[in-house]
Design a protein around this motif. Structure first.
Motif, PDB file in Angstrom:
ATOM      1  N   CYS A  48     -48.119 119.983  98.924  1.00  4.62           N
ATOM      2  CA  CYS A  48     -47.193 120.577  97.970  1.00  4.62           C
ATOM      3  C   CYS A  48     -46.746 119.504  96.972  1.00  4.62           C
ATOM      4  CB  CYS A  48     -45.989 121.174  98.694  1.00  4.62           C
ATOM      5  SG  CYS A  48     -44.960 119.949  99.540  1.00  4.62           S
ATOM      6  N   HIS A  49     -46.026 119.912  95.914  1.00 10.84           N
ATOM      7  CA  HIS A  49     -45.662 118.981  94.852  1.00 10.84           C
ATOM      8  C   HIS A  49     -44.836 117.806  95.383  1.00 10.84           C
ATOM      9  CE1 HIS A  49     -42.162 121.651  95.227  1.00 10.84           C
ATOM     10  NE2 HIS A  49     -41.436 120.671  94.713  1.00 10.84           N
ATOM     11  N   GLN A  50     -43.980 118.059  96.376  1.00 10.26           N
ATOM     12  CA  GLN A  50     -43.133 116.991  96.905  1.00 10.26           C
ATOM     13  C   GLN A  50     -43.949 115.973  97.694  1.00 10.26           C
ATOM     14  OE1 GLN A  50     -39.991 118.364  99.478  1.00 10.26           O
ATOM     15  NE2 GLN A  50     -39.491 116.316 100.212  1.00 10.26           N
ATOM     16  N   HIS A  51     -44.736 116.445  98.642  1.00  5.36           N
ATOM     17  CA  HIS A  51     -45.504 115.543  99.496  1.00  5.36           C
ATOM     18  C   HIS A  51     -46.722 114.976  98.776  1.00  5.36           C
ATOM     19  CE1 HIS A  51     -43.381 117.973 102.709  1.00  5.36           C
ATOM     20  NE2 HIS A  51     -43.044 116.731 102.995  1.00  5.36           N
ATOM     21  N   ARG A  52     -47.206 115.665  97.761  1.00  5.89           N
ATOM     22  CA  ARG A  52     -48.364 115.202  97.002  1.00  5.89           C
ATOM     23  C   ARG A  52     -48.091 113.846  96.372  1.00  5.89           C
ATOM     24  NH1 ARG A  52     -49.674 116.034  91.596  1.00  5.89           N
ATOM     25  NH2 ARG A  52     -51.911 116.066  91.120  1.00  5.89           N
ATOM     26  N   ASP A  53     -46.977 113.717  95.692  1.00  6.19           N
ATOM     27  CA  ASP A  53     -46.635 112.457  95.037  1.00  6.19           C
ATOM     28  C   ASP A  53     -46.232 111.386  96.047  1.00  6.19           C
ATOM     29  OD1 ASP A  53     -47.126 113.711  92.634  1.00  6.19           O
ATOM     30  OD2 ASP A  53     -45.025 114.258  92.307  1.00  6.19           O
ATOM     31  N   ALA A  54     -45.536 111.820  97.099  1.00  7.15           N
ATOM     32  CA  ALA A  54     -45.109 110.853  98.114  1.00  7.15           C
ATOM     33  C   ALA A  54     -46.311 110.247  98.830  1.00  7.15           C
ATOM     34  CB  ALA A  54     -44.175 111.541  99.118  1.00  7.15           C
TER      35      ALA A  54
END
Length: 339
Positions: A106-112
């Protein structure tokens, strides 16, 4: 049949009968039920044993199946509570080529996940600790979803069921599509046998062998001309390479990105950075149409249709400068760290 005995109750000849006696005398004897005769010796006995369920039959993947039409999947990341993230994520366009589907975040975990670390330690028993930088193998012109999928595959421990083999490439010529080059990139344990099977399986397609890993023919022949050939039936495969399943998986993930997003058509390629491009701002690239083969009915996910460059360094050299280096790179990675 045993004889049937009927016991008759004698009627008194004299005297007045009670109502109970009169009822007993007027009751008819019960009928005798004759058991059925035994079957003849030549008759088949009735089988009342429950039949077992039929064995399931595997069928080729069709476009109507759930796996082929699924547009979303669950985020692959774990939360701080140790549970898998419950968010549903839209599948990237590149993932339609790959089976099973690579990791998606998801967008949150993708960048992290992307910024969490720059490499990993190779997990191999009996070997010294070796740190591998992702940037040494994953180019920046690939989309962030593709880069994350490659990172996960790179870090996986070697499977004990993986075997030595070859990664081969066919070109499927189609005069009706001059602007596209179709390259089938697959794996084989027995290269010569697999090439022969493909010709029989999909007879309407005319495959032209372009090369294979690990090794191919040399540009210059030996004195006796026996250095090998690209003609089907005259190929000398040589020794197989290690862990051909792992190599094929890594190759397919990267080639899918090249086909869908075509970064090589950019005049600045390979000095193009798409790692910061988010799905919401990158637009929706044309999704490759995955249709069942007219010959065998299966979906050939290992066939990659590359739009041909109209000019520049890569025009007419798609196999040599785009596909072949990807295969050799991941073959070298697996051989060096997991063989």
């Amino acid at each position: 049949m045993p004889p049937t005995f009927v016991v008759a109750i004698p009627s008194p000849q004299t005297g007045k009968q009670s109502l109970t006696m009169q009822h007993a005398l007027n009751t008819k004897p019960l009928p005798v039920i004759t058991p059925p005769s035994h079957p003849h010796s030549d008759s088949l006995p009735l089988d009342i044993t429950p039949k077992s369920r039929p064995r399931a039959i595997s069928v080729p993947l069709s476009p109507s199946s759930s796996s082929a039409t699924k547009n979303t999947t669950q985020c692959s990341s774990m939360t701080k509570l140790g549970k898998r993230c419950s968010r549903q994520v839209k599948l990237p366009s590149t993932h339609s080529h790959i089976d099973p589907i690579p990791v998606v975040y998801c967008h949150q975990h993708r960048d992290a996940m992307f910024h969490a670390q720059t490499g990993f330690y190779v997990r191999q028993k009996g070997m010294p600790d070796t740190f591998v930088e992702f940037s040494d193998y994953i180019p920046q012109y690939l989309q962030r979803d593709t880069q994350l999928a490659l990172r996960v595959e790179m870090e996986k421990a070697a499977s004990t069921s993986d075997v030595p083999g070859y990664i081969y490439t066919y070109e499927i010529r189609d005069p009706k599509r001059p602007g596209v080059i179709q390259l089938k990139v697959g794996r084989a344990v027995n290269l010569t046998k697999r090439l022969d099977q493909w010709g029989k399986q999909c007879g309407s397609k005319i495959p032209i062998v372009r090369g294979w890993w690990p090794g191919t023919v040399e540009d210059e022949s030996d004195d006796d001309g026996t250095n090998g050939s690209l003609l089907t039936g005259n190929i000398k495969a040589g020794e197989p390479g290690p862990l051909c399943h792992r190599v094929e998986r890594l190759v397919h993930i990267e080639l899918a990105d090249l086909v869908v997003h075509t970064p090589y058509l950019d005049s600045k390629f390979p000095k193009v950075d798409n790692s910061d491009t988010s799905p919401s701002t990158s637009g929706s690239p044309k999704k490759a149409t995955m249709k069942p083969c007219l010959d065998c009915g299966t979906i050939h996910r290992e066939i990659f249709a590359f739009p041909r460059p109209e000019k520049g360094r890569y025009k007419g050299r798609e196999w040599e400068l785009l596909v072949k280096p990807v295969i050799e790179k991941w073959g070298k990675f697996v051989s060096e760290y997991y063989a």
